[in-house]
Design a protein around this motif. Sequence first.
Motif, PDB file in Angstrom:
ATOM      1  N   GLN A   5       0.822  -1.207   0.000  1.00  0.00           N
ATOM      2  CA  GLN A   5       0.000   0.000   0.000  1.00  0.00           C
ATOM      3  C   GLN A   5       0.858   1.261   0.000  1.00  0.00           C
ATOM      4  O   GLN A   5       0.524   2.255  -0.661  1.00  0.00           O
ATOM      5  CB  GLN A   5      -0.943  -0.005   1.214  1.00  0.00           C
ATOM      6  N   VAL A   6       1.973   1.252   0.735  1.00  0.00           N
ATOM      7  CA  VAL A   6       2.849   2.426   0.759  1.00  0.00           C
ATOM      8  C   VAL A   6       3.505   2.624  -0.600  1.00  0.00           C
ATOM      9  O   VAL A   6       3.596   3.765  -1.093  1.00  0.00           O
ATOM     10  CB  VAL A   6       3.917   2.279   1.862  1.00  0.00           C
ATOM     11  N   GLU A   7       3.981   1.566  -1.215  1.00  0.00           N
ATOM     12  CA  GLU A   7       4.596   1.694  -2.539  1.00  0.00           C
ATOM     13  C   GLU A   7       3.573   2.211  -3.560  1.00  0.00           C
ATOM     14  O   GLU A   7       3.899   3.057  -4.401  1.00  0.00           O
ATOM     15  CB  GLU A   7       5.170   0.350  -2.996  1.00  0.00           C
ATOM     16  N   CYS A   8       2.359   1.701  -3.470  1.00  0.00           N
ATOM     17  CA  CYS A   8       1.301   2.191  -4.371  1.00  0.00           C
ATOM     18  C   CYS A   8       1.000   3.662  -4.099  1.00  0.00           C
ATOM     19  O   CYS A   8       0.761   4.437  -5.031  1.00  0.00           O
ATOM     20  CB  CYS A   8       0.040   1.354  -4.196  1.00  0.00           C
ATOM     21  N   ALA A   9       1.008   4.037  -2.825  1.00  0.00           N
ATOM     22  CA  ALA A   9       0.751   5.441  -2.472  1.00  0.00           C
ATOM     23  C   ALA A   9       1.806   6.349  -3.074  1.00  0.00           C
ATOM     24  O   ALA A   9       1.495   7.434  -3.599  1.00  0.00           O
ATOM     25  CB  ALA A   9       0.712   5.600  -0.952  1.00  0.00           C
ATOM     26  N   LEU A  10       3.074   5.936  -3.008  1.00  0.00           N
ATOM     27  CA  LEU A  10       4.141   6.751  -3.575  1.00  0.00           C
ATOM     28  C   LEU A  10       3.976   6.892  -5.076  1.00  0.00           C
ATOM     29  O   LEU A  10       4.117   8.002  -5.630  1.00  0.00           O
ATOM     30  CB  LEU A  10       5.498   6.125  -3.247  1.00  0.00           C
ATOM     31  N   PHE A  11       3.651   5.810  -5.752  1.00  0.00           N
ATOM     32  CA  PHE A  11       3.495   5.868  -7.205  1.00  0.00           C
ATOM     33  C   PHE A  11       2.269   6.696  -7.604  1.00  0.00           C
ATOM     34  O   PHE A  11       2.345   7.551  -8.497  1.00  0.00           O
ATOM     35  CB  PHE A  11       3.367   4.459  -7.782  1.00  0.00           C
TER      36      PHE A  11
END
Length: 365
Positions: free
Chosen positions: A300-306
Amino acid sequence: MRNLQRYQLLPVGRTRRLSTTLLMTSCEQAGERDTIYRHDNSWRGKRPVEADTRYHPSADQLALASAMDDTIAELLPLSRLHAANDEAADIWLHLDQAGIFGICLSEDQGGSGLGAAEEALIVIGLGRRLASPAVLATLGAAHCAATGLSGKRIAAGYRSGERIIIVQSPGADWLLLREADGAALHSLESVHAKPLDERLWLASLGEASSIGEPLARFDEAGILRLRLIDAAALAGIAETALQMGVDYAGLREQFGRPIGTFQAVKHHCANMAIAARCARDQVGFAAVAIDEGREDAILQVECALFVAGTAAVENAGKNIQIHGGIGFSDEADPHLLLKRTQVLIAVAGGLEAANTRIANTKAGW
Protein backbone atom coordinates in the motif's frame (compact mmCIF):
# COMPACT_ATOMS: atom_id res chain seq x y z
CA MET A 1 -23.34 17.04 14.51
CA ARG A 2 -20.31 16.01 16.47
CA ASN A 3 -18.41 18.71 18.30
CA LEU A 4 -14.95 17.96 16.95
CA GLN A 5 -12.02 17.40 19.28
CA ARG A 6 -9.76 20.30 20.07
CA TYR A 7 -6.11 19.48 19.83
CA GLN A 8 -4.05 21.96 21.81
CA LEU A 9 -0.39 22.90 21.62
CA LEU A 10 1.14 22.53 25.05
CA PRO A 11 4.70 23.37 26.17
CA VAL A 12 7.01 20.46 26.89
CA GLY A 13 10.41 21.69 28.01
CA ARG A 14 11.76 24.06 25.39
CA THR A 15 9.42 22.76 22.70
CA ARG A 16 5.76 22.10 22.32
CA ARG A 17 3.96 18.95 21.39
CA LEU A 18 0.57 18.02 20.12
CA SER A 19 -1.74 17.17 22.97
CA THR A 20 -4.45 14.59 22.60
CA THR A 21 -6.37 16.08 25.51
CA LEU A 22 -9.78 16.23 23.95
CA LEU A 23 -13.08 17.93 24.46
CA MET A 24 -15.71 15.68 22.97
CA THR A 25 -19.40 15.16 22.91
CA SER A 26 -20.98 11.86 22.08
CA CYS A 27 -22.45 11.20 18.69
CA GLU A 28 -26.20 11.49 18.62
CA GLN A 29 -26.60 9.39 15.55
CA ALA A 30 -25.00 6.10 14.69
CA GLY A 31 -24.42 7.42 11.20
CA GLU A 32 -21.81 9.83 12.57
CA ARG A 33 -19.51 7.02 13.61
CA ASP A 34 -16.30 6.43 11.69
CA THR A 35 -17.10 4.46 8.56
CA ILE A 36 -16.01 0.85 8.72
CA TYR A 37 -16.08 -1.05 5.46
CA ARG A 38 -16.72 -4.75 5.67
CA HIS A 39 -15.62 -7.41 3.28
CA ASP A 40 -16.42 -11.10 3.27
CA ASN A 41 -13.44 -13.43 3.07
CA SER A 42 -15.55 -16.58 3.20
CA TRP A 43 -15.00 -17.22 -0.51
CA ARG A 44 -11.33 -17.81 0.23
CA GLY A 45 -12.12 -20.65 2.56
CA LYS A 46 -9.92 -19.14 5.25
CA ARG A 47 -12.46 -17.56 7.57
CA PRO A 48 -16.21 -18.12 7.43
CA VAL A 49 -16.86 -14.77 9.14
CA GLU A 50 -16.67 -11.17 8.07
CA ALA A 51 -13.61 -9.08 8.98
CA ASP A 52 -13.57 -5.39 9.77
CA THR A 53 -11.01 -3.39 7.80
CA ARG A 54 -10.49 0.34 8.24
CA TYR A 55 -9.62 2.03 4.98
CA HIS A 56 -9.27 5.66 6.02
CA PRO A 57 -8.10 7.76 8.99
CA SER A 58 -10.73 8.37 11.65
CA ALA A 59 -12.64 11.60 12.21
CA ASP A 60 -10.47 12.32 15.24
CA GLN A 61 -7.29 11.98 13.19
CA LEU A 62 -8.73 14.24 10.50
CA ALA A 63 -9.60 16.83 13.16
CA LEU A 64 -6.02 16.82 14.41
CA ALA A 65 -4.65 17.31 10.90
CA SER A 66 -7.11 20.14 10.28
CA ALA A 67 -6.01 21.94 13.44
CA MET A 68 -2.35 21.62 12.48
CA ASP A 69 -3.09 22.66 8.90
CA ASP A 70 -4.13 26.12 10.05
CA THR A 71 -0.75 26.57 11.71
CA ILE A 72 1.13 25.26 8.68
CA ALA A 73 -0.78 27.53 6.30
CA GLU A 74 0.13 30.57 8.38
CA LEU A 75 3.80 29.62 8.59
CA LEU A 76 4.34 28.56 4.98
CA PRO A 77 2.73 30.88 2.39
CA LEU A 78 3.73 30.00 -1.17
CA SER A 79 4.94 33.56 -1.70
CA ARG A 80 7.99 32.84 0.48
CA LEU A 81 9.45 30.63 -2.26
CA HIS A 82 9.93 33.58 -4.61
CA ALA A 83 12.53 34.89 -2.16
CA ALA A 84 14.27 31.71 -0.98
CA ASN A 85 14.20 27.97 -1.69
CA ASP A 86 14.57 26.85 1.92
CA GLU A 87 12.73 27.85 5.07
CA ALA A 88 13.90 30.82 7.13
CA ALA A 89 15.33 30.28 10.61
CA ASP A 90 12.21 31.61 12.33
CA ILE A 91 10.01 29.19 10.38
CA TRP A 92 12.17 26.27 11.53
CA LEU A 93 11.75 27.48 15.09
CA HIS A 94 7.99 27.77 14.82
CA LEU A 95 7.65 24.35 13.18
CA ASP A 96 9.66 22.85 16.01
CA GLN A 97 7.58 24.64 18.64
CA ALA A 98 4.41 23.41 16.96
CA GLY A 99 5.59 19.82 17.45
CA ILE A 100 5.92 18.98 13.76
CA PHE A 101 9.23 17.16 14.16
CA GLY A 102 8.06 15.10 17.11
CA ILE A 103 4.76 13.81 15.74
CA CYS A 104 5.72 10.16 16.05
CA LEU A 105 8.28 10.35 18.83
CA SER A 106 7.17 8.89 22.14
CA GLU A 107 6.09 11.24 24.89
CA ASP A 108 9.16 10.16 26.88
CA GLN A 109 11.27 11.58 24.03
CA GLY A 110 9.35 14.87 24.04
CA GLY A 111 7.09 13.92 21.13
CA SER A 112 3.38 13.35 20.69
CA GLY A 113 3.38 9.57 20.31
CA LEU A 114 1.05 9.64 17.32
CA GLY A 115 0.85 7.10 14.52
CA ALA A 116 1.41 6.89 10.79
CA ALA A 117 -2.09 8.17 9.94
CA GLU A 118 -1.67 11.41 11.87
CA GLU A 119 1.80 11.90 10.47
CA ALA A 120 0.66 11.33 6.89
CA LEU A 121 -2.25 13.76 7.20
CA ILE A 122 -0.02 16.48 8.64
CA VAL A 123 2.61 15.91 5.93
CA ILE A 124 -0.09 16.30 3.28
CA GLY A 125 -0.56 19.78 4.73
CA LEU A 126 3.18 20.40 4.53
CA GLY A 127 3.13 19.23 0.92
CA ARG A 128 0.31 21.61 0.08
CA ARG A 129 2.56 24.48 1.22
CA LEU A 130 5.65 23.07 -0.55
CA ALA A 131 7.63 22.52 2.63
CA SER A 132 11.32 22.16 1.86
CA PRO A 133 12.93 18.71 1.47
CA ALA A 134 14.94 19.45 4.62
CA VAL A 135 11.73 19.83 6.66
CA LEU A 136 10.54 16.44 5.41
CA ALA A 137 13.96 14.88 6.02
CA THR A 138 14.07 16.22 9.59
CA LEU A 139 10.59 14.82 10.17
CA GLY A 140 11.56 11.47 8.64
CA ALA A 141 14.75 11.16 10.70
CA ALA A 142 12.58 10.39 13.73
CA HIS A 143 12.09 6.92 12.25
CA CYS A 144 15.79 6.09 12.49
CA ALA A 145 17.23 4.48 15.60
CA ALA A 146 19.69 7.31 16.13
CA THR A 147 20.51 9.33 19.21
CA GLY A 148 21.07 13.06 19.45
CA LEU A 149 18.38 14.02 16.94
CA SER A 150 16.76 16.64 19.15
CA GLY A 151 17.28 20.11 17.71
CA LYS A 152 19.10 18.81 14.64
CA ARG A 153 18.30 20.16 11.20
CA ILE A 154 18.68 17.47 8.56
CA ALA A 155 19.23 18.00 4.84
CA ALA A 156 17.90 15.65 2.16
CA GLY A 157 20.11 13.86 -0.33
CA TYR A 158 20.10 10.94 -2.72
CA ARG A 159 22.39 8.78 -4.81
CA SER A 160 22.15 9.14 -8.58
CA GLY A 161 24.36 6.40 -9.96
CA GLU A 162 27.77 7.03 -8.43
CA ARG A 163 26.95 10.65 -7.60
CA ILE A 164 25.80 11.94 -4.22
CA ILE A 165 23.33 14.80 -4.66
CA ILE A 166 22.56 17.01 -1.66
CA VAL A 167 19.57 19.34 -1.46
CA GLN A 168 21.42 21.93 0.56
CA SER A 169 19.84 23.56 3.57
CA PRO A 170 21.65 26.35 5.45
CA GLY A 171 22.29 25.36 9.03
CA ALA A 172 21.80 21.63 8.44
CA ASP A 173 23.79 19.40 10.80
CA TRP A 174 23.16 15.98 9.27
CA LEU A 175 22.23 14.48 5.92
CA LEU A 176 19.51 11.92 5.28
CA LEU A 177 20.91 10.09 2.26
CA ARG A 178 18.44 7.99 0.27
CA GLU A 179 19.70 5.05 -1.76
CA ALA A 180 18.04 2.47 -3.97
CA ASP A 181 17.90 -0.11 -1.20
CA GLY A 182 18.08 1.93 1.98
CA ALA A 183 18.67 5.19 3.79
CA ALA A 184 21.14 6.47 6.36
CA LEU A 185 22.06 9.52 8.39
CA HIS A 186 25.47 11.16 7.82
CA SER A 187 27.24 14.08 9.42
CA LEU A 188 27.70 17.17 7.25
CA GLU A 189 30.46 18.56 9.43
CA SER A 190 33.30 18.01 6.95
CA VAL A 191 31.33 17.52 3.73
CA HIS A 192 31.97 19.90 0.86
CA ALA A 193 29.37 19.93 -1.92
CA LYS A 194 30.15 21.33 -5.35
CA PRO A 195 27.28 23.60 -6.51
CA LEU A 196 25.16 22.13 -9.31
CA ASP A 197 22.00 24.24 -9.59
CA GLU A 198 20.22 26.90 -7.58
CA ARG A 199 17.17 27.72 -9.67
CA LEU A 200 15.79 25.10 -12.04
CA TRP A 201 14.78 22.68 -9.28
CA LEU A 202 13.55 25.20 -6.70
CA ALA A 203 16.45 24.02 -4.55
CA SER A 204 20.17 24.52 -4.11
CA LEU A 205 21.67 21.28 -5.34
CA GLY A 206 25.23 20.24 -4.64
CA GLU A 207 27.34 17.19 -5.41
CA ALA A 208 29.55 15.62 -2.76
CA SER A 209 32.40 13.28 -3.59
CA SER A 210 32.47 11.67 -0.15
CA ILE A 211 30.32 11.82 2.97
CA GLY A 212 32.03 9.29 5.24
CA GLU A 213 30.50 6.44 7.19
CA PRO A 214 26.86 6.64 8.26
CA LEU A 215 25.94 7.62 11.78
CA ALA A 216 22.89 5.35 11.69
CA ARG A 217 20.89 3.35 9.15
CA PHE A 218 17.15 3.03 8.72
CA ASP A 219 15.61 -0.39 9.13
CA GLU A 220 12.85 -1.70 6.87
CA ALA A 221 10.10 -0.12 8.95
CA GLY A 222 11.90 3.24 8.93
CA ILE A 223 12.32 3.18 5.15
CA LEU A 224 8.63 2.43 4.79
CA ARG A 225 7.79 5.50 6.86
CA LEU A 226 10.12 7.65 4.74
CA ARG A 227 8.28 6.55 1.61
CA LEU A 228 4.94 7.28 3.25
CA ILE A 229 6.17 10.80 4.01
CA ASP A 230 7.26 11.17 0.36
CA ALA A 231 3.84 10.04 -0.83
CA ALA A 232 1.96 12.32 1.57
CA ALA A 233 3.95 15.40 0.54
CA LEU A 234 3.34 14.65 -3.15
CA ALA A 235 -0.38 14.14 -2.49
CA GLY A 236 -0.43 17.58 -0.90
CA ILE A 237 1.19 19.11 -3.98
CA ALA A 238 -1.44 17.45 -6.18
CA GLU A 239 -4.17 19.07 -4.07
CA THR A 240 -2.58 22.51 -4.29
CA ALA A 241 -2.24 22.23 -8.07
CA LEU A 242 -5.91 21.31 -8.30
CA GLN A 243 -7.04 24.21 -6.13
CA MET A 244 -4.79 26.69 -7.92
CA GLY A 245 -6.00 25.58 -11.34
CA VAL A 246 -9.68 25.66 -10.38
CA ASP A 247 -9.35 29.10 -8.79
CA TYR A 248 -7.69 30.54 -11.87
CA ALA A 249 -10.21 28.90 -14.20
CA GLY A 250 -12.98 30.71 -12.33
CA LEU A 251 -11.14 34.03 -12.38
CA ARG A 252 -9.69 34.26 -15.90
CA GLU A 253 -12.18 35.32 -18.55
CA GLN A 254 -12.11 34.82 -22.30
CA PHE A 255 -14.83 35.65 -24.80
CA GLY A 256 -16.81 37.24 -22.01
CA ARG A 257 -16.95 34.30 -19.61
CA PRO A 258 -14.65 32.38 -17.22
CA ILE A 259 -12.42 29.85 -18.95
CA GLY A 260 -13.65 27.26 -16.46
CA THR A 261 -16.91 27.12 -18.40
CA PHE A 262 -15.14 25.70 -21.45
CA GLN A 263 -15.28 21.94 -21.80
CA ALA A 264 -11.56 21.41 -22.34
CA VAL A 265 -10.71 23.23 -19.09
CA LYS A 266 -13.52 21.43 -17.25
CA HIS A 267 -12.02 18.09 -18.26
CA HIS A 268 -8.59 19.13 -17.01
CA CYS A 269 -10.03 20.20 -13.67
CA ALA A 270 -12.07 17.01 -13.34
CA ASN A 271 -9.06 14.81 -14.09
CA MET A 272 -6.99 16.77 -11.59
CA ALA A 273 -9.67 16.32 -8.93
CA ILE A 274 -9.77 12.57 -9.51
CA ALA A 275 -5.97 12.28 -9.38
CA ALA A 276 -5.70 14.35 -6.18
CA ARG A 277 -8.46 12.38 -4.45
CA CYS A 278 -6.94 9.03 -5.45
CA ALA A 279 -3.55 10.17 -4.13
CA ARG A 280 -4.93 11.33 -0.78
CA ASP A 281 -7.06 8.22 -0.32
CA GLN A 282 -4.22 5.85 -1.14
CA VAL A 283 -1.90 7.67 1.27
CA GLY A 284 -4.53 7.42 4.01
CA PHE A 285 -5.12 3.75 3.25
CA ALA A 286 -1.37 3.04 3.39
CA ALA A 287 -0.97 4.90 6.69
CA VAL A 288 -3.83 3.00 8.30
CA ALA A 289 -2.34 -0.27 7.03
CA ILE A 290 0.91 0.57 8.84
CA ASP A 291 -0.86 1.49 12.06
CA GLU A 292 -2.87 -1.73 12.00
CA GLY A 293 0.17 -3.85 11.19
CA ARG A 294 -1.44 -5.33 8.11
CA GLU A 295 0.50 -7.65 5.84
CA ASP A 296 -0.24 -5.51 2.80
CA ALA A 297 1.23 -2.33 4.34
CA ILE A 298 4.40 -2.42 2.21
CA LEU A 299 2.39 -2.79 -0.98
CA GLN A 300 0.00 0.00 0.00
CA VAL A 301 2.85 2.43 0.76
CA GLU A 302 4.60 1.69 -2.54
CA CYS A 303 1.30 2.19 -4.37
CA ALA A 304 0.75 5.44 -2.47
CA LEU A 305 4.14 6.75 -3.57
CA PHE A 306 3.49 5.87 -7.20
CA VAL A 307 -0.09 7.18 -7.28
CA ALA A 308 0.73 10.40 -5.41
CA GLY A 309 3.89 11.07 -7.43
CA THR A 310 2.02 10.59 -10.70
CA ALA A 311 -0.82 12.82 -9.52
CA ALA A 312 1.58 15.57 -8.45
CA VAL A 313 3.41 15.57 -11.80
CA GLU A 314 0.24 15.50 -13.89
CA ASN A 315 -1.67 18.05 -11.81
CA ALA A 316 1.28 20.44 -11.72
CA GLY A 317 1.54 20.23 -15.50
CA LYS A 318 -2.19 20.72 -16.06
CA ASN A 319 -2.18 23.66 -13.66
CA ILE A 320 0.49 25.37 -15.75
CA GLN A 321 -1.54 24.67 -18.91
CA ILE A 322 -4.72 26.13 -17.39
CA HIS A 323 -2.79 29.28 -16.46
CA GLY A 324 -1.55 29.63 -20.03
CA GLY A 325 1.40 31.95 -20.61
CA ILE A 326 1.43 33.26 -17.06
CA GLY A 327 1.90 29.71 -15.79
CA PHE A 328 5.47 29.73 -17.12
CA SER A 329 6.36 33.13 -15.71
CA ASP A 330 8.73 33.38 -12.78
CA GLU A 331 6.43 35.76 -10.91
CA ALA A 332 3.54 33.27 -10.82
CA ASP A 333 3.24 30.22 -8.56
CA PRO A 334 2.40 27.26 -10.87
CA HIS A 335 6.00 26.49 -11.83
CA LEU A 336 6.92 26.19 -8.14
CA LEU A 337 4.72 23.12 -7.79
CA LEU A 338 6.30 21.25 -10.69
CA LYS A 339 9.84 22.04 -9.56
CA ARG A 340 9.24 20.92 -5.97
CA THR A 341 7.53 17.78 -7.25
CA GLN A 342 10.55 16.84 -9.34
CA VAL A 343 12.91 17.30 -6.40
CA LEU A 344 10.81 15.20 -4.04
CA ILE A 345 10.45 12.40 -6.59
CA ALA A 346 14.20 12.39 -7.17
CA VAL A 347 14.88 12.19 -3.43
CA ALA A 348 12.38 9.33 -3.15
CA GLY A 349 14.24 7.36 -5.82
CA GLY A 350 11.91 7.93 -8.76
CA LEU A 351 8.52 6.58 -9.77
CA GLU A 352 9.93 3.83 -11.98
CA ALA A 353 11.70 2.34 -8.97
CA ALA A 354 8.44 2.49 -7.00
CA ASN A 355 6.63 0.77 -9.85
CA THR A 356 9.24 -1.99 -9.89
CA ARG A 357 8.90 -2.51 -6.15
CA ILE A 358 5.12 -2.78 -6.53
CA ALA A 359 5.57 -5.52 -9.11
CA ASN A 360 7.91 -7.43 -6.81
CA THR A 361 6.02 -7.00 -3.54
CA LYS A 362 3.75 -9.70 -2.21
CA ALA A 363 0.29 -8.39 -1.47
CA GLY A 364 -0.12 -10.28 1.78
CA TRP A 365 -3.85 -10.75 1.20
